[in-house]
Design a protein around this motif. Structure first.
Motif, short mmCIF file in Angstrom:
data_model
loop_
_atom_site.label_atom_id
_atom_site.label_comp_id
_atom_site.label_asym_id
_atom_site.label_seq_id
_atom_site.Cartn_x
_atom_site.Cartn_y
_atom_site.Cartn_z
N LYS A 319 1.01 -1.34 -0.06
CA LYS A 319 -0.02 -0.04 0.25
C LYS A 319 0.92 1.28 -0.02
O LYS A 319 2.00 1.37 0.71
CB LYS A 319 -0.87 -0.25 1.31
CG LYS A 319 -1.91 0.99 1.19
CD LYS A 319 -2.76 0.70 2.30
CE LYS A 319 -3.67 2.12 2.74
NZ LYS A 319 -4.46 1.93 3.98
N LEU A 320 0.62 2.37 -0.96
CA LEU A 320 1.51 3.32 -1.00
C LEU A 320 1.19 4.29 -0.04
O LEU A 320 0.06 4.57 0.42
CB LEU A 320 1.36 3.91 -2.56
CG LEU A 320 2.18 4.97 -2.89
CD1 LEU A 320 3.42 4.78 -3.11
CD2 LEU A 320 1.67 5.95 -4.07
N CYS A 321 2.21 4.90 0.66
CA CYS A 321 2.17 5.86 1.56
C CYS A 321 1.67 7.40 1.12
O CYS A 321 2.40 7.41 -0.11
CB CYS A 321 3.33 6.09 2.49
SG CYS A 321 3.80 4.78 3.51
N LYS A 322 0.91 8.13 1.64
CA LYS A 322 0.64 9.25 1.05
C LYS A 322 1.64 10.35 1.65
O LYS A 322 2.01 10.44 2.87
CB LYS A 322 -0.69 9.85 1.82
CG LYS A 322 -1.79 9.13 1.19
CD LYS A 322 -3.16 9.90 1.64
CE LYS A 322 -4.64 9.04 1.02
NZ LYS A 322 -4.65 8.07 2.24
N GLY A 323 2.73 10.94 0.62
CA GLY A 323 3.71 11.60 1.15
C GLY A 323 4.77 10.96 1.75
O GLY A 323 4.80 9.54 1.63
N SER A 324 5.39 11.51 2.75
CA SER A 324 6.34 10.92 3.70
C SER A 324 5.71 10.17 4.88
O SER A 324 6.56 9.88 5.83
CB SER A 324 7.38 11.89 3.59
OG SER A 324 7.25 12.87 4.57
N THR A 325 4.74 10.48 5.33
CA THR A 325 4.08 9.85 6.60
C THR A 325 3.52 8.64 6.50
O THR A 325 3.09 7.92 5.38
CB THR A 325 2.71 10.77 7.00
OG1 THR A 325 1.92 11.03 5.97
CG2 THR A 325 3.18 12.01 7.65
N ILE A 326 3.85 7.94 7.64
CA ILE A 326 3.79 6.38 7.54
C ILE A 326 2.41 6.04 8.44
O ILE A 326 2.53 6.50 9.53
CB ILE A 326 4.76 5.74 8.37
CG1 ILE A 326 6.20 5.84 7.48
CG2 ILE A 326 4.33 4.15 7.89
CD1 ILE A 326 7.57 5.32 8.18
N ALA A 327 1.34 6.06 7.65
CA ALA A 327 -0.09 5.64 8.36
C ALA A 327 -1.02 4.98 7.79
O ALA A 327 -0.68 4.37 6.65
CB ALA A 327 -0.62 6.93 8.56
N ASP A 328 -2.00 4.48 8.39
CA ASP A 328 -2.93 3.34 7.91
C ASP A 328 -2.30 2.02 7.26
O ASP A 328 -2.72 1.54 6.25
CB ASP A 328 -3.75 3.90 6.95
CG ASP A 328 -4.29 5.38 7.15
OD1 ASP A 328 -4.86 5.37 8.56
OD2 ASP A 328 -4.53 6.27 6.36
N PHE A 333 6.92 3.96 -0.41
CA PHE A 333 6.89 5.14 -0.65
C PHE A 333 7.02 5.39 -2.00
O PHE A 333 7.56 4.70 -2.97
CB PHE A 333 8.32 5.90 0.08
CG PHE A 333 8.20 5.93 1.51
CD1 PHE A 333 7.41 6.27 2.43
CD2 PHE A 333 8.93 4.66 1.99
CE1 PHE A 333 7.34 6.21 3.53
CE2 PHE A 333 9.10 4.43 3.38
CZ PHE A 333 8.43 5.23 4.31
N ALA A 334 6.50 6.63 -2.60
CA ALA A 334 6.38 7.14 -3.90
C ALA A 334 8.02 7.13 -4.37
O ALA A 334 9.07 7.53 -3.59
CB ALA A 334 5.93 8.38 -4.02
N GLY A 335 8.25 6.80 -5.53
CA GLY A 335 9.63 6.62 -6.09
C GLY A 335 10.40 7.86 -6.26
O GLY A 335 11.60 7.85 -6.34
N ASN A 336 9.64 9.06 -6.14
CA ASN A 336 10.61 10.34 -6.18
C ASN A 336 10.82 10.66 -4.64
O ASN A 336 11.76 11.54 -4.54
CB ASN A 336 9.53 11.43 -6.58
CG ASN A 336 8.33 11.82 -5.87
OD1 ASN A 336 7.99 10.86 -4.95
ND2 ASN A 336 7.65 12.71 -6.36
#
Lengths: 410, 345
Positions: A319-328, A333-336
């Motif tokens: 599951k992809l994280c939204k931005g740099s926060t680790i939640a849910d 993390f996004a490749g950039n």
């Protein structure tokens, strides 16, 4: 003026200055409470230069800067390279400077034993993370015994329905970790006569070498059905993806680029599936917190082998994280934000809630966060000769499956 | 004053008669090696029918290109009688800088990539200056430069090499142009350029002279210092270009990415028929040397032998390849001669 008189004059001047200092110190001390004991901690790394190692160091640094440890810990990092002798002398000088604790990634499970024993006798606490030593007076905190090799192997066998040609991408030859993973995997594969290991190569836990070696193996065996890989799996995935056409199940560790592959629609359509398990950098943080609890007397724990839980995420659980926060429960993390070779397992909601992406990338503490106590219970690691003990017997069920069950019978 | 100079008959240009053949002696080693490489590809079909296919050829060319770039510079330096141990670090420098300073958006590639390559050339020139002007042995000087570059990179990055492959570099390795894979076009163009630089430029010919005899080159008034510095600068530049290209191939860079290219870069030059002592060798030989090493590696990888045996086989084949090289001064000829002597006794 004679020399003698000079000396006398300066001696008396120095004495009065000292006296003044003492009085002032006394006056100041009366106002402020005595500062908490500063713990002298050394972080001893062997090799450096890959993402995994810098992440572990950054996590430890960020925890040492998180209150209340920011005022209690004096952390110094030493990188000694891949030569055991260099790490031995690094330990020696740490012991000589009266370290309270040494937290370390040991380069060899046996070569450091003698110096570790000497350190223990002088009251230094040794905490090894990820890799281990067989010396009894050290604490080993590692996932090695958690069964990455055999669980991934069984997953692959299940996915392939018990038959097919596979590659094995191993780590650094001659290391106990590589041997443990490989033995575990072979324990499973050897039970299935229809599983054929058509190519076995060393990727040196490096994605570039893994990619090159996988590309070579693919040229010889384009009809491969699955790949079992240690660290470097992002490179393995690249080699498979470059070939266009059909993809296959791949089991590997937790490099970000690898996990991103599982949520790539094109790759999924072409047949990519698999599981992401293996060495979590979070172990380092757990080891550091455990060490501080032992040093500060919050926890009574004799030297022992502690097992860190094996990370386990199948392709559909990524599951992809939204931005740099680790939640849910997000776990990639996004490749950039991070490199392909970034190891994503940096966080654990119960063991390491203090850590964020910035902790692992820059070693900075998370604003507003304080150190949370660890759960009272620890998981003891089973004895494994040559890994965490010297003259011992492995348990009978050493390669028992913990994450998957065999759905295909041999 | 007599203006006509007497003609010295021995000074007139003559064909190289050392081998008695029409082919120049120095091309026999690469030719043999090429034959061996082709033979190996055909033999590999016995191991797996998939070998010898177009995709395998392309894979060999792709993997050879990284090695070839490093070996080109290494070859120039060896030709001058030196050796460049900093190529691994400069390779890494090229890779890490193009991943970090250019990155995935690649907007600044037009000026960043030349800057990175120039930077690498400057670092190479630094080694060259130490060697040519201060007289430091090449071995030590380049090792020192390599350590400095590697340590700076470790310090600056803290071990973590953020960034991704610039699209231009990825396209160069993976893309195709009018049906032809870009990497193949690049490989051929680079081979031609390398042959031209080493064989046909004044700079290249000067390197032969310097490597052949440094003293003679000095006495003849050749620009020894500047040519030596230029050779090391070119070596740095081409190694960094190799690193940049590998970053394009594997979508990222690490601090140790250059390590597996240091010794093979020297091996490719020597297996290709160049003298490790300098003054002798061709770039054609180096090209074949690279192809040979990579083919050998990939064929052995397909055998299913255990890693230890693979390395033994690889070592034996490389040694044999050296033995069978042409020329009267090669090891096999000396050995045969000694055998004959023993026999006579």
């Amino acid at each position: 003026m004679s020399l003698n008189r000079y000396l006398k004059r300066y001696a008396s001047l120095a004495a009065s200055a000292l006296l003044l200092c003492g009085v002032m110190n006394y006056a100041l001390a009366a106002d402020t409470p005595p500062p908490a004991k500063k713990y002298k901690i050394f972080l001893s790394l062997s090799y450096s230069g890959n993402n995994w190692m810098s992440e572990t160091a950054n996590i430890i640094k960020s925890l040492a800067k998180t209150p209340p440890y920011d005022k209690m810990v004096d952390l110094e990092e030493v990188i000694s390279g891949t030569d055991p002798q260099a790490q031995i002398s690094a330990y020696e000088s740490m012991i000589a400077t009266k370290a309270d604790g040494i937290i370390s990634f040991p380069i060899s499970p046996t070569a450091l034993n003698r110096v570790v024993r000497r350190g223990c006798s002088q009251g230094v606490k040794f905490f090894m993370f990820d890799s281990t030593v067989t010396e009894k007076c050290a604490y080993n905190i590692s996932y090695i015994t958690a069964g990455a090799g055999e669980n991934m192997a069984q997953f692959l066998v299940n996915t392939l329905g018990g038959k097919g040609k596979i590659f094995m991408n191993r780590g650094v030859p001659g290391t106990s970790v590589d041997k443990r993973h490989y033995d575990g995997a072979m324990h499973i594969f050897s039970q299935y006569p229809n599983i054929k290991v058509v190519s076995e190569y060393y990727g040196y836990w490096d994605d570039r070498i893994s990619q090159r070696e996988t590309a070579k193996a693919l040229a010889a065996h384009p009809d491969v059905d699955g790949i079992w890989s240690e660290l470097g799996e992002a490179g393995v995935l690249n080699a498979v993806a470059d070939r266009k056409g059909k993809m296959m199940p791949i089991t590997g560790e937790n490099m970000n680029g690898f996990r991103l592959g599982f949520i790539n629609d094109d790759y999924r359509k072409r047949g990519l599936t698999g599981v992401s398990a293996g060495s979590p950098p979070a172990t380092a943080g757990y080891a550091f917190k455990l060490m501080m609890e032992v040093l500060t007397g919050k926890r009574k724990l004799e030297p022992t082998n502690v097992e860190y839980p094996l990370p386990w995420a199948t392709a559909d659980q990524i599951k992809l994280c939204k931005g740099s926060t680790i939640a849910d429960g997000c776990n990639v993390f996004a490749g950039n934000l991070v490199p392909e070779g970034f190891s994503t397992e940096i966080y654990n909601p119960t063991l390491l809630p203090e850590v964020t992406l910035d902790s692992a990338l820059k070693g900075t503490p998370t604003p507003g966060m304080t150190i949370q106590p660890l759960p009272a219970a620890i998981v003891k690691a089973p004895d494994e000769p040559g890994i965490n003990c010297e003259h011992c017997q492995p348990p009978v069920d050493q390669y028992r499956l913990t994450k998957v069950t065999a759905t295909v019978q041999p | 004053m007599n203006t006509s100079t007497p003609v010295n008959p021995s000074a007139s240009p003559r064909r190289d008669q050392r081998t008695g053949s029409r082919i120049n002696g120095e091309y026999i080693a690469p030719l043999m090696l090429l034959l061996l490489t082709v033979l190996m590809i055909f033999a590999s079909r016995l191991i797996s029918p998939a070998l010898g296919s177009w995709s395998q050829m392309l894979m060999i060319v792709t993997l050879s290109t990284f090695l070839l770039l490093v070996s080109f510079g290494q070859g120039l330096v060896i030709l001058s009688g030196g050796m460049d141990l900093s190529v691994a670090s400069l390779f890494m420098f090229g890779g890490v800088m193009s991943a970090g300073a250019i990155g995935a958006d690649g907007g600044n590639v037009a000026y960043m990539l030349p800057l990175i390559l120039l930077g690498a050339a400057a670092i190479g020139a630094f080694s060259g200056i130490g060697i040519a002007l201060l007289g430091i042995p090449p071995f030590i000087m380049t090792m020192g430069t390599g350590i400095i570059v590697a340590s700076l990179a470790l310090g600056a990055s803290g071990g973590s090499t953020l960034g991704a492959s610039p699209p231009l570099l990825s396209a160069l390795v993976k893309g195709s142009i009018a049906g032809m894979p870009c990497i193949l076009v690049f490989f051929i163009l680079f081979c031609l350029l390398g042959i031209f630089i080493q064989k046909s430029t004044v700079f290249g010919r000067n390197l032969y002279a310097i490597g052949g005899s440094l003293g003679a080159a000095r006495v003849s008034g050749l620009p020894v210092t500047s040519v030596t510095i230029a050779a090391y600068a070119l070596s740095g530049l081409s190694a960094a270009a190799g690193g940049a290209l590998l970053t394009g191939y594997s979508d990222g860079a690490t601090l140790r990415m250059g390590d597996p290219y240091l010794l093979p870069s020297i091996a490719a030059v020597v297996v290709g028929g160049s003298s490790i002592l300098g003054g002798k060798g061709t770039f054609v030989g180096t090209i074949v040397g690279c192809l040979f090493l990579v083919t050998l590696d990939s064929v052995i990888a397909a055998t299913g032998l255990s890693q230890g045996w693979r390395q033994i086989v690889s070592g034996v084949v490389i040694t044999l390849a050296l033995l069978f090289q042409s020329g009267s001064d090669n090891a096999l000829a000396v050995w045969l001669e000694n055998c004959a002597k023993l026999f006579k006794k």
